[in-house]
Design a protein around this motif. Structure first.
Motif, PDB file in Angstrom:
ATOM      1  N   SER A  60     -24.257   6.021  40.325  1.00 30.69           N
ATOM      2  CA  SER A  60     -24.541   4.478  39.752  1.00 30.69           C
ATOM      3  C   SER A  60     -25.651   4.266  38.680  1.00 30.69           C
ATOM      4  O   SER A  60     -26.277   5.139  38.564  1.00 30.69           O
ATOM      5  CB  SER A  60     -24.590   3.463  41.041  1.00 30.69           C
ATOM      6  OG  SER A  60     -26.017   3.900  41.461  1.00 30.69           O
ATOM      7  N   GLY A  61     -25.427   3.119  38.471  1.00 32.07           N
ATOM      8  CA  GLY A  61     -26.368   2.062  36.920  1.00 32.07           C
ATOM      9  C   GLY A  61     -28.344   2.470  38.487  1.00 32.07           C
ATOM     10  O   GLY A  61     -28.767   1.903  37.814  1.00 32.07           O
ATOM     11  N   THR A  62     -27.551   1.916  39.344  1.00 35.80           N
ATOM     12  CA  THR A  62     -28.703   2.093  40.033  1.00 35.80           C
ATOM     13  C   THR A  62     -30.090   3.247  40.491  1.00 35.80           C
ATOM     14  O   THR A  62     -31.097   3.401  40.286  1.00 35.80           O
ATOM     15  CB  THR A  62     -28.822   1.216  41.653  1.00 35.80           C
ATOM     16  OG1 THR A  62     -27.551  -0.155  41.372  1.00 35.80           O
ATOM     17  CG2 THR A  62     -29.270   0.898  42.477  1.00 35.80           C
ATOM     18  N   THR A  86     -31.397 -11.608  36.204  1.00 38.27           N
ATOM     19  CA  THR A  86     -31.176  -9.935  36.474  1.00 38.27           C
ATOM     20  C   THR A  86     -30.035  -9.738  37.376  1.00 38.27           C
ATOM     21  O   THR A  86     -30.414 -10.835  38.775  1.00 38.27           O
ATOM     22  CB  THR A  86     -31.622  -8.987  35.778  1.00 38.27           C
ATOM     23  OG1 THR A  86     -31.457  -8.295  35.995  1.00 38.27           O
ATOM     24  CG2 THR A  86     -32.695  -8.902  37.437  1.00 38.27           C
ATOM     25  N   PHE A  87     -29.066  -9.017  37.674  1.00 38.03           N
ATOM     26  CA  PHE A  87     -28.685  -8.708  39.204  1.00 38.03           C
ATOM     27  C   PHE A  87     -29.927  -7.912  40.190  1.00 38.03           C
ATOM     28  O   PHE A  87     -30.856  -6.850  39.881  1.00 38.03           O
ATOM     29  CB  PHE A  87     -27.934  -7.653  38.705  1.00 38.03           C
ATOM     30  CG  PHE A  87     -27.210  -7.268  40.377  1.00 38.03           C
ATOM     31  CD1 PHE A  87     -26.406  -8.095  40.657  1.00 38.03           C
ATOM     32  CD2 PHE A  87     -27.051  -5.713  40.564  1.00 38.03           C
ATOM     33  CE1 PHE A  87     -25.593  -7.217  42.650  1.00 38.03           C
ATOM     34  CE2 PHE A  87     -26.367  -5.324  41.192  1.00 38.03           C
ATOM     35  CZ  PHE A  87     -25.630  -6.740  42.290  1.00 38.03           C
ATOM     36  N   ASP A 164     -32.156  -1.645  31.140  1.00 39.33           N
ATOM     37  CA  ASP A 164     -31.415  -2.153  31.900  1.00 39.33           C
ATOM     38  C   ASP A 164     -30.494  -2.318  30.817  1.00 39.33           C
ATOM     39  O   ASP A 164     -30.393  -3.438  31.235  1.00 39.33           O
ATOM     40  CB  ASP A 164     -31.785  -2.439  33.162  1.00 39.33           C
ATOM     41  CG  ASP A 164     -30.260  -2.640  33.738  1.00 39.33           C
ATOM     42  OD1 ASP A 164     -29.179  -2.486  33.615  1.00 39.33           O
ATOM     43  OD2 ASP A 164     -30.677  -3.906  34.987  1.00 39.33           O
ATOM     44  N   ALA A 166     -27.620  -2.134  31.324  1.00 40.34           N
ATOM     45  CA  ALA A 166     -26.196  -1.738  32.640  1.00 40.34           C
ATOM     46  C   ALA A 166     -25.044  -2.524  32.002  1.00 40.34           C
ATOM     47  O   ALA A 166     -24.143  -2.426  31.820  1.00 40.34           O
ATOM     48  CB  ALA A 166     -26.641  -2.497  34.120  1.00 40.34           C
ATOM     49  N   GLU A 167     -24.901  -3.928  31.397  1.00 45.24           N
ATOM     50  CA  GLU A 167     -23.949  -4.768  31.408  1.00 45.24           C
ATOM     51  C   GLU A 167     -23.713  -4.718  29.482  1.00 45.24           C
ATOM     52  O   GLU A 167     -22.831  -5.383  29.348  1.00 45.24           O
ATOM     53  CB  GLU A 167     -24.662  -6.329  30.957  1.00 45.24           C
ATOM     54  CG  GLU A 167     -25.027  -6.719  32.841  1.00 45.24           C
ATOM     55  CD  GLU A 167     -25.703  -7.590  33.152  1.00 45.24           C
ATOM     56  OE1 GLU A 167     -25.859  -8.707  32.622  1.00 45.24           O
ATOM     57  OE2 GLU A 167     -25.995  -7.924  34.895  1.00 45.24           O
ATOM     58  N   SER A 188     -24.168   0.954  33.536  1.00 48.71           N
ATOM     59  CA  SER A 188     -23.853   0.855  34.730  1.00 48.71           C
ATOM     60  C   SER A 188     -21.631   1.064  33.997  1.00 48.71           C
ATOM     61  O   SER A 188     -21.598   0.622  33.141  1.00 48.71           O
ATOM     62  CB  SER A 188     -23.903  -0.757  35.704  1.00 48.71           C
ATOM     63  OG  SER A 188     -22.331  -0.354  36.758  1.00 48.71           O
ATOM     64  N   LYS A 193     -17.748  -3.665  35.045  1.00 47.36           N
ATOM     65  CA  LYS A 193     -18.119  -3.470  33.797  1.00 47.36           C
ATOM     66  C   LYS A 193     -17.182  -3.082  32.236  1.00 47.36           C
ATOM     67  O   LYS A 193     -16.351  -2.731  32.649  1.00 47.36           O
ATOM     68  CB  LYS A 193     -19.398  -2.229  33.995  1.00 47.36           C
ATOM     69  CG  LYS A 193     -20.578  -2.548  34.452  1.00 47.36           C
ATOM     70  CD  LYS A 193     -21.461  -4.394  34.163  1.00 47.36           C
ATOM     71  CE  LYS A 193     -22.613  -3.893  35.053  1.00 47.36           C
ATOM     72  NZ  LYS A 193     -21.640  -4.734  36.531  1.00 47.36           N
ATOM     73  N   GLY A 200     -20.225   4.003  38.846  1.00 45.11           N
ATOM     74  CA  GLY A 200     -20.946   5.074  37.940  1.00 45.11           C
ATOM     75  C   GLY A 200     -22.642   4.560  36.961  1.00 45.11           C
ATOM     76  O   GLY A 200     -22.237   3.465  37.098  1.00 45.11           O
TER      77      GLY A 200
HETATM   78  C1  LIG Z   1     -28.293  -5.708  35.007  1.00 43.33           C
HETATM   79  C2  LIG Z   1     -27.868  -4.805  36.239  1.00 43.33           C
HETATM   80  N1  LIG Z   1     -28.716  -3.717  36.002  1.00 43.33           N
HETATM   81  C3  LIG Z   1     -28.253  -2.714  37.290  1.00 43.33           C
HETATM   82  C4  LIG Z   1     -26.657  -2.987  38.211  1.00 43.33           C
HETATM   83  C5  LIG Z   1     -26.548  -1.354  38.933  1.00 43.33           C
HETATM   84  O1  LIG Z   1     -25.238  -0.818  38.519  1.00 43.33           O
HETATM   85  P1  LIG Z   1     -24.671  -0.110  39.653  1.00 43.33           P
HETATM   86  O2  LIG Z   1     -23.522  -0.958  40.437  1.00 43.33           O
HETATM   87  O3  LIG Z   1     -23.641   0.480  39.137  1.00 43.33           O
HETATM   88  O4  LIG Z   1     -25.176   0.235  40.163  1.00 43.33           O
HETATM   89  C6  LIG Z   1     -26.094  -3.535  37.579  1.00 43.33           C
HETATM   90  C7  LIG Z   1     -24.986  -3.855  38.265  1.00 43.33           C
HETATM   91  O5  LIG Z   1     -24.248  -3.990  38.474  1.00 43.33           O
HETATM   92  C8  LIG Z   1     -26.391  -4.990  36.718  1.00 43.33           C
HETATM   93  O6  LIG Z   1     -26.446  -6.035  36.128  1.00 43.33           O
END
Ligand SMILES: Cc1ncc(COP(=O)(O)O)c(C=O)c1O
Length: 392
Positions: A60-62, A86-87, A164, A166-167, A188, A193, A200
């Motif tokens: 994951s991105g996390t 942000t998320f 980050d 991710a987006e 991410s 996405k 992933g």
């Molecule tokens: C800005 C941002 N950071 C981190 C993430 C985390 O990615 P993931 O859902 O793949 O863990 C996301 C999206 O899901 C995101 O939008």
């Protein structure tokens, strides 16, 4: 369900034949675990596409954020600056390590971390003698933050940046791809996405050491030994070979997807750009956004209806839309975190709405969304919902 009322989703996955072909190749090869030729190829293809030295495919991105901060030495009692708008995943990763997020508001021109506020907070921290261990800069909704001043400021205090992105896969800043600005960048591949592996992520860097260590930590930190020996705490964060196959198929069409997202944004702008009370997320002149989601701001005094009532009106037409990310400083879980600014992200949250932006959308779909928004102006607000008594 007829075509006319088919549900229009926000940003659903868009697969075509190539992913299936690669997925079946992975299946037929019997490499269905978290290592394998598809993972290796996906990492290499991402490096080639972005022009970055090294990449580690992750679950994951996390996971990428968590490992990235870990490698930057973030730990208990540290502070880490983070974009406020942000998320939650961006700030959660800081908390995983026992560190404290310090939130930095957005600027109006980009909706990303405001370099002037970053400068103020760094200066204040410097005077107190406690600088942050790292800065997480988010590229919001597919638009890069303004890296020239941000990197200069962080460089001045020798503080590493974790980008980050991710987006923002496929977006650029002065011609350079998102993900390449900090010590490390992460993407991410979550289902919504611009490219997806269902779930992933990928951590990228020009420093081989970071990526080698990310691979090690993401495979339970197993020492080089014939038996299972561990001298450090590790994680189970690697991407499956099956999912990497999906990612490779998706990546082949990244440029096309960026253009489709931008075209959808263009349709919305053309149709709604002159509507009083509707503004679009600005595109900064320094780069090219991937327009992951088209986001509008609704000013109720001019439009006649507020964001939530527009969202409900769209929902009644079977159209999915979402308020923009609720800023971290307004999240109960981050209550008490220090915030520099906060008015801009708060205002964007109150007025911001993400519109359907899937790359499979037709012009007819965009028209349906546009008509639903336009008709909100002419119809009276639905008012409070009738209360249905629940029989006791
Ligand atoms: C800005 C941002 N950071 C981190 C993430 C985390 O990615 P993931 O859902 O793949 O863990 C996301 C999206 O899901 C995101 O939008």
């Amino acid at each position: 369900m007829t075509q006319a009322n088919r549900r229009i989703y926000l940003s659903p996955p868009h697969l075509d034949g190539r992913e299936r072909e690669l997925l079946l190749q992975a299946y037929d090869s019997n490499w269905i675990t978290t290592l394998g030729p598809q993972v290796d190829a996906f990492e290499q293809e991402m490096c080639r596409k972005l022009g970055v030295g090294h990449a580690a495919a992750l679950a994951s991105g996390t996971a990428g954020l968590h490992l990235g901060l870990l490698m930057l030495g973030v730990g208990q009692g540290d502070e880490v600056f983070c974009s406020d708008l942000t998320f939650a995943a961006s700030a959660n990763a800081i908390a995983y390590l026992g560190a404290a997020p310090v939130l930095i508001d957005s600027d109006r021109a980009t909706w990303n971390m405001d370099p002037a506020l970053l400068a103020e907070e760094l200066d204040a921290c410097d005077k107190k003698g406690k600088l942050p261990r790292a800065v997480i800069v988010v590229d919001l909704y597919g638009q890069c933050a303004d890296y020239e001043p941000i990197m200069e400021l962080c460089g001045k205090y020798d503080i590493p940046v974790l980008e980050d992105a991710a987006e923002a896969l496929g977006a650029t800043y002065h011609g350079t791809f998102a993900g390449k600005f900090g010590a490390m960048g992460l993407f991410s591949f979550n289902g919504n996405k611009i490219i997806t592996t269902s779930g992933g992520g990928m951590l990228v860097s020009d420093r081989e050491e970071y990526i080698r260590r990310a691979r090690f930590l993401s495979t339970q930190a197993r020492d080089a030994s014939p038996h299972y020996q561990h001298s450090q705490i590790g994680y189970n964060y690697r991407l499956s070979n099956l999912l990497a196959a999906l990612g490779r198929g998706q990546l082949e069409r990244l440029d096309e997807k960026v253009e489709m997202k931008r075209a959808i944004n263009g349709f919305y702008r053309k149709a709604l750009g002159e509507t009083p009370g509707i503004d679009f997320m600005p595109e900064a002149s320094y780069g090219k956004s991937n327009r992951w989601l088209t986001v509008i701001l609704i000013t109720p005094e001019e439009f006649g209806r507020d964001r939530e009532s527009v969202r409900l009106a769209l929902e009644a037409e079977n159209i999915e839309s979402r308020p923009i990310w609720k800023p971290m400083h307004l999240q109960p879980v981050f209550e008490g975190c220090r915030i520099r600014g906060g008015d801009v992200s708060g205002d964007l949250f109150r007025r911001g709405l993400c519109l359907p932006s899937g790359t499979q959308m037709t012009e007819g779909d965009v028209d349906r969304v546009v008509e639903a928004i336009r008709s909100c102006r002419t119809q009276p607000s639905p008012g409070p919902r009738p209360q249905h008594r629940v029989p006791i």
